[in-house]
Write an enzyme that holds these catalytic residues in place. Sequence first.
Site, PDB file in Angstrom:
ATOM      1  CG  ASP A  78     -21.807 -57.227 -79.537  1.00  0.00           C
ATOM      2  OD1 ASP A  78     -22.974 -56.893 -79.339  1.00  0.00           O
ATOM      3  OD2 ASP A  78     -20.877 -56.407 -79.631  1.00  0.00           O
ATOM      4  CB  VAL A  79     -20.115 -63.661 -80.229  1.00  0.00           C
ATOM      5  CG1 VAL A  79     -20.208 -65.098 -80.735  1.00  0.00           C
ATOM      6  CG2 VAL A  79     -19.189 -62.855 -81.136  1.00  0.00           C
TER       7      VAL A  79
END
Length: 399
Positions: free
Chosen positions: A185-186
Amino acid sequence: MMDVSDMLPHGALDGIKVLDLSRILAGPTCTQLLGDLGATVIKIENPATGGDDTRQWGPPYVQRADGSDSDLSAYFMAANRNKQSVALDIATPEGQHTIRRLAAQADILIENFKPGGLAKYGLDHATLTQEFPGLVYCSISGFGQTGPNRHKPGYDLMAQGYGGIMSLTGEPDGRPLKVGVGIADVMCGMYATVGILAALRHKERTGEGQHLELALVDSQIAWLINEGVNYLTSEQVPQRRGNGHPNIVPYDVYASADGHVILAVGNDNQFQRFVGFLGRDDLARDPRFATNPARLENRDALNAQLIPALQKYSTDQIIAGMETLKVPVGPVQTLDQVFSSDQVAARAMKVDMDTSAGPVQVIGNPLKFSRTPVLYRHAPPECGADTNRVLDSDTPFDT
């Protein structure tokens, strides 16, 4: 030391307006970074569901003065500072009208609905950019807008599994493991930020917006980096090695007499100094270990010699010895050690902020600018905290 008088009182993206329809982590990571850089970010949250999903991903939560929990979970606060929260249901005609009114003034719109999910509301890229051709419209999803898996849901754990990183993470005889934080996600949020800045550059030159779309899985595959290209070059499927490096030996976490220590011996000269410290100069003369390719081939035999030798020394002794010899070395710190360190203080990687529920600490932005510093203007907001102020204004991004 940097002279703060040279810094400007606004960020590099001052004047850029972001309409954020994303939630959870990838999109919010991107919009927080844009906000840190000076952009104005209006975050849309569904009041019927309590807002961003991560508001319920606790404990811990920020506690109010009366001891009750706010909706500011630590998870939510990790990716939602420098934003204004507007509670709005886009499934209603009124909500859709409001989004179009905000989009008319925005430079950027970010969303992470399932592919095609906004079309039924008339808020998809094709519809909005007909009306607002200069809009940079960013879509984030699990598998992207195309391909046979486009309709599958996208969660970090699934992206790590599908994209291969879990097959590389964990002990050789253990089960596959995810990275300890939502790194797929990051990193997708980071790629989105880069793409948006490139799209803004194009818009500056041509006036044209465009559709930028990213997939969690694509992003995760992209940062397989050397292991991915190792496979593409050799067609040999990499195996889990714990903390070991696929191309350098010794490059690992080793047990000491009182804990663990990281050693990253990057070349043959460093190896000679390292084994000299251990009193094992014979290892540098052994043809099995004299060069990195040889050490790579004989990894297990070398570790059989290094493991007991290192366990004779404390972590502090090894770190002090290696630093003197200029061999890369380091500790394995717990988070209390990380955030209490002088290095974190010197680099401003822990930031105090005041929320409506009470004071909090958040992780600082790693970007250090000489002229347009990161500004921590707005603490993570409670759901809908800015609704009336933003929607009652004719210029909502200027509130």
